[in-house]
Enzyme design. Structure first.
Site, PDB file in Angstrom:
ATOM      1  N   LEU A 154       0.818  -1.215   0.000  1.00 44.81           N
ATOM      2  CA  LEU A 154       0.000   0.000   0.000  1.00 44.81           C
ATOM      3  C   LEU A 154       0.851   1.263   0.000  1.00 44.81           C
ATOM      4  CD1 LEU A 154      -2.909   1.214   0.291  1.00 44.81           C
ATOM      5  CD2 LEU A 154      -2.528   1.173   2.766  1.00 44.81           C
ATOM      6  N   TYR A 155       2.032   1.207   0.597  1.00 44.64           N
ATOM      7  CA  TYR A 155       2.853   2.394   0.767  1.00 44.64           C
ATOM      8  C   TYR A 155       3.487   2.793  -0.561  1.00 44.64           C
ATOM      9  CZ  TYR A 155       2.517   0.820   5.642  1.00 44.64           C
ATOM     10  OH  TYR A 155       2.070   0.383   6.868  1.00 44.64           O
ATOM     11  N   GLY A 156       2.983   3.890  -1.109  1.00 41.96           N
ATOM     12  CA  GLY A 156       3.517   4.365  -2.379  1.00 41.96           C
ATOM     13  C   GLY A 156       3.238   3.433  -3.526  1.00 41.96           C
TER      14      GLY A 156
END
Length: 303
Positions: free
Chosen positions: A55-57
């Site tokens: 999900l991160y970036g």
């Protein structure tokens, strides 16, 4: 640096871990070169636990971590998550999510794979589809231990009672202005020998006086009111709440890993200093516990 064991996984981990969300610019622009230097500095300082997620970036955090760990993969306990909360966590999606993460991380395995934001999924789907996918990945040697992640504490308890999960991760639930995880979840984890990972101990920037840009205005106002009530802690760290906020979590024996988010190496060097075995003074911790007792700052998301 202090070290401990991550519950029944048996993994030796640093009490301070590196959180991957800021590494992809989730809390502001980050220079890829600085990210590489920061990860290497974290390893050199004794940090052995790195946590990230697809999900991160949109995978960029995993990609940057993978690039930094080339030649140093055996130095870390690496944790990531599956899948992204805009997807249904069916068998195929969870399995493919992990395969994609392994490719971005440039590794054959992850030490801990956590199901991300499980409040966005039905309990039955997680247990009947996501968990079997993770079991297959474990048999294939691609995942060593499995965990579950959500800030909804009642849901965490439900998953913990299944006996399936080796670790749990919550965020903004054990910090100076919301310590609701201490009442049931952390004691239950200790009884079940489940490893506890604590994220967002500075309240996504609130305790650093720099709340994330996506923070709701009413939450910021409530947080500021609570911060005024713990002003007696501001005598440390040049009058800020970063040091007491970090020590509050690092000093809890039931929390195996306290994650530090960082935008540059200076933040890493600062937070490493707090992992020296000294939590808050007993009288300070008791005073904090009496404030906001069982009062969550962030509302739970609906099931």
């Amino acid at each position: 640096m202090e070290y401990t064991t991550l519950g029944r996984t048996g993994l030796k981990v640093s009490r301070l871990g590196l959180g991957g969300a800021p590494l992809a610019g989730g809390f502001g622009q980050t220079d890829p070169g600085e990210v590489q230097r920061m990860i290497h500095e974290a390893l050199d300082a004794g940090i052995t636990f790195i946590d990230t997620a697809p999900l991160y970036g949109k995978g960029e955090s995993e990609k940057r971590i993978g690039e930094a760990l080339v030649g140093r993969r055996d130095r870390v306990v690496l944790a990531t998550k599956a899948a992204t909360s805009d997807r249904i966590y069916d068998y195929e999606t969870v399995y493919q999510s992990v395969e994609d993460s392994l490719r971005r991380l440039q590794t054959d395995w992850v030490d801990v794979l956590q199901l991300h934001d499980v409040e966005t999924q039905s309990f039955d789907r997680v247990m009947n589809e996501a968990v079997p996918a993770l079991d297959r990945l474990r048999r294939e040697g691609k995942v060593r231990h499995i965990g579950v992640s959500t800030r909804k504490l009642s849901l965490l308890e439900r998953y913990m009672h299944t006996g399936v999960f080796d670790t749990i991760q919550f965020y903004v639930r054990y910090m100076l202005i919301d310590h609701t995880a201490k009442d049931a979840v952390i004691p239950l984890a200790e009884r079940l020998n489940i490893g506890v990972i604590n994220g967002s101990v500075l309240g996504m920037g609130l305790l650093a006086d720099s709340p994330a840009s996506f923070m709701q205005k009413d939450i910021v106002i409530q947080a500021q009111e609570r911060m005024e009530r713990i002003a007696f802690l501001r005598r440390t760290s040049n009058g800020g709440l970063i040091e007491p906020g970090m020590r509050f979590s690092l000093g809890h024996p039931g929390i195996a890993v306290t994650l530090t988010g960082a935008e540059n190496s200076e933040v890493i060097r600062r937070n490493v200093q707090f992992c020296d075995g000294r939590g808050l003074a007993p009288e300070e911790q008791e005073a904090v516990y009496k404030l906001f007792d069982r009062e969550a700052l962030f509302p739970d998301r609906p099931d």
